[in-house]
Design an enzyme around this catalytic site. Sequence first.
Site, PDB file in Angstrom:
ATOM      1  N   ASP A   1       0.750  -1.081   0.115  1.00 57.12           N
ATOM      2  CA  ASP A   1       0.001  -0.015   0.074  1.00 57.12           C
ATOM      3  C   ASP A   1       0.960   1.184   0.099  1.00 57.12           C
ATOM      4  O   ASP A   1       1.909   1.180   0.396  1.00 57.12           O
ATOM      5  CB  ASP A   1      -0.908  -0.110   1.212  1.00 57.12           C
ATOM      6  CG  ASP A   1      -1.637   1.223   1.426  1.00 57.12           C
ATOM      7  OD1 ASP A   1      -2.319   1.500   0.441  1.00 57.12           O
ATOM      8  OD2 ASP A   1      -1.740   1.847   2.517  1.00 57.12           O
TER       9      ASP A   1
ATOM     10  N   ASP B   1      -0.076   5.235   0.726  1.00 57.88           N
ATOM     11  CA  ASP B   1      -0.477   6.029   1.645  1.00 57.88           C
ATOM     12  C   ASP B   1      -0.441   5.304   3.011  1.00 57.88           C
ATOM     13  O   ASP B   1      -1.196   4.558   3.467  1.00 57.88           O
ATOM     14  CB  ASP B   1      -1.714   6.715   1.407  1.00 57.88           C
ATOM     15  CG  ASP B   1      -1.953   7.481   0.284  1.00 57.88           C
ATOM     16  OD1 ASP B   1      -1.444   8.770   0.295  1.00 57.88           O
ATOM     17  OD2 ASP B   1      -2.334   6.953  -0.527  1.00 57.88           O
TER      18      ASP B   1
ATOM     19  N   GLY C   1      -7.574   3.942   2.646  1.00 56.42           N
ATOM     20  CA  GLY C   1      -7.791   2.734   1.704  1.00 56.42           C
ATOM     21  C   GLY C   1      -8.954   2.846   0.860  1.00 56.42           C
ATOM     22  O   GLY C   1      -8.861   2.402   0.006  1.00 56.42           O
TER      23      GLY C   1
ATOM     24  N   ARG D   1     -11.897   8.213  -3.097  1.00 55.88           N
ATOM     25  CA  ARG D   1     -12.001   9.534  -3.001  1.00 55.88           C
ATOM     26  C   ARG D   1     -13.696   9.595  -2.818  1.00 55.88           C
ATOM     27  O   ARG D   1     -13.982  10.274  -1.772  1.00 55.88           O
ATOM     28  CB  ARG D   1     -11.692  10.340  -4.106  1.00 55.88           C
ATOM     29  CG  ARG D   1     -11.469  11.812  -3.736  1.00 55.88           C
ATOM     30  CD  ARG D   1     -10.896  12.707  -4.886  1.00 55.88           C
ATOM     31  NE  ARG D   1      -9.704  11.890  -5.484  1.00 55.88           N
ATOM     32  CZ  ARG D   1      -9.372  12.205  -6.642  1.00 55.88           C
ATOM     33  NH1 ARG D   1      -9.897  12.831  -7.511  1.00 55.88           N
ATOM     34  NH2 ARG D   1      -8.126  11.663  -7.164  1.00 55.88           N
TER      35      ARG D   1
ATOM     36  N   SER E   1      -5.268   5.080  -4.740  1.00 58.34           N
ATOM     37  CA  SER E   1      -5.154   6.527  -4.744  1.00 58.34           C
ATOM     38  C   SER E   1      -5.079   6.709  -6.378  1.00 58.34           C
ATOM     39  O   SER E   1      -4.299   5.869  -7.016  1.00 58.34           O
ATOM     40  CB  SER E   1      -4.104   7.188  -4.208  1.00 58.34           C
ATOM     41  OG  SER E   1      -3.819   8.373  -4.714  1.00 58.34           O
TER      42      SER E   1
ATOM     43  N   ASN F   1      -3.648   9.672  -7.231  1.00 52.38           N
ATOM     44  CA  ASN F   1      -2.369  10.315  -7.038  1.00 52.38           C
ATOM     45  C   ASN F   1      -1.201   9.674  -6.966  1.00 52.38           C
ATOM     46  O   ASN F   1      -0.059  10.304  -6.715  1.00 52.38           O
ATOM     47  CB  ASN F   1      -2.526  11.352  -5.987  1.00 52.38           C
ATOM     48  CG  ASN F   1      -3.700  12.322  -6.347  1.00 52.38           C
ATOM     49  OD1 ASN F   1      -3.701  13.205  -7.427  1.00 52.38           O
ATOM     50  ND2 ASN F   1      -4.839  12.469  -5.463  1.00 52.38           N
TER      51      ASN F   1
ATOM     52  N   ASP G   1      -1.682  -0.749   6.187  1.00 54.41           N
ATOM     53  CA  ASP G   1      -1.836   0.262   7.438  1.00 54.41           C
ATOM     54  C   ASP G   1      -3.309   0.275   7.683  1.00 54.41           C
ATOM     55  O   ASP G   1      -3.650   0.737   8.735  1.00 54.41           O
ATOM     56  CB  ASP G   1      -1.254   1.573   7.404  1.00 54.41           C
ATOM     57  CG  ASP G   1      -2.033   2.528   6.547  1.00 54.41           C
ATOM     58  OD1 ASP G   1      -2.484   1.908   5.410  1.00 54.41           O
ATOM     59  OD2 ASP G   1      -2.331   3.682   7.013  1.00 54.41           O
TER      60      ASP G   1
HETATM   61  C1  G6P Z   1      -5.427   6.000  -0.416  1.00 56.82           C
HETATM   62  C2  G6P Z   1      -5.925   6.782   0.809  1.00 56.82           C
HETATM   63  C3  G6P Z   1      -7.130   6.867   1.022  1.00 56.82           C
HETATM   64  C4  G6P Z   1      -7.722   7.772  -0.197  1.00 56.82           C
HETATM   65  C5  G6P Z   1      -7.474   7.028  -1.285  1.00 56.82           C
HETATM   66  C6  G6P Z   1      -7.771   7.695  -2.744  1.00 56.82           C
HETATM   67  O1  G6P Z   1      -6.038   4.653  -0.350  1.00 56.82           O
HETATM   68  O2  G6P Z   1      -5.474   5.786   2.224  1.00 56.82           O
HETATM   69  O3  G6P Z   1      -7.296   7.613   2.113  1.00 56.82           O
HETATM   70  O4  G6P Z   1      -8.934   8.081   0.032  1.00 56.82           O
HETATM   71  O5  G6P Z   1      -5.966   6.484  -1.411  1.00 56.82           O
HETATM   72  O6  G6P Z   1      -6.785   8.527  -2.880  1.00 56.82           O
HETATM   73  P1  G6P Z   1      -7.010   9.772  -3.968  1.00 56.82           P
HETATM   74  O7  G6P Z   1      -5.447  10.377  -3.973  1.00 56.82           O
HETATM   75  O8  G6P Z   1      -7.355   9.105  -5.353  1.00 56.82           O
HETATM   76  O9  G6P Z   1      -8.022  10.849  -3.636  1.00 56.82           O
HETATM   77 MG    MG Z   2      -2.824   3.262   3.343  1.00 61.40          MG
END
Ligand code: G6P
Ligand code: MG
Length: 212
Positions: free
Chosen positions: A9, A11, A46, A49, A116, A118, A170
Amino acid sequence: MKYQAILFDLDGVLCTTDRFHYEAWKQTAQEVRAPFDEQINQRLRGVSRMESLEIILEGSPLTLSGEEKLRLAEEKNDRYRALLSQLTPADMGEGVRDTLKRLRAAGLRLAVGSSSKNAGFILRQLQAEELFDAVCDGTQITHSKPDPEVFLKAAEQVETPPARCLVVEDASAGLEAARAGGMDCAILGDAEMPFAPTYHLDRLEELPGLIL
Ligand code: G6P
Ligand code: MG
């Protein structure tokens, strides 16, 4: 060796972007008059969005249209991206980099499995792209964790059967995704989990000692 590939993972495992997510969502919560604290933030780990926004909206008195929801998510992401641009290679600790290199040198294939959209941007900011054999992220999946899709795709990208993959997570959504995909899971940190993971780590640096 028991494992052939490790699926990380991003983030909260390879870097701490949590504080940026927190800041960016806090403003959204204020706009929709919903409460927001660490406990609610934990539930967003996890998950995608839009699903994160739905969790925040549970506490809002407002009823929003699909269009308004999209705008809120987009504005949150703009704030989050602005904060992410502060990330530098120093935000991925030397210990983490060395651990990844050690695992790879031992013959393991390494992949990122992140919800994510991003992830590519974050890995570029950290200058960490070349540490991995594959990156599977929110741009490549239709169901986010706890669905196993992101890890199953990552496993495919490193040509490894799920039973020979170890997921490092996590978040409880990630632990559930690993189990649903038929994979072992190491949990980093002390967040509450719905069931016991295969391994528990206080620091990522402990991983080679457990599996090599
Ligand atoms: C990760 C983070 C989440 C977040 C998700 C989407 O899994 O732990 O908290 O919502 O990514 O992220 P993004 O960058 O696409 O908004
Ligand atoms: Mg995470």
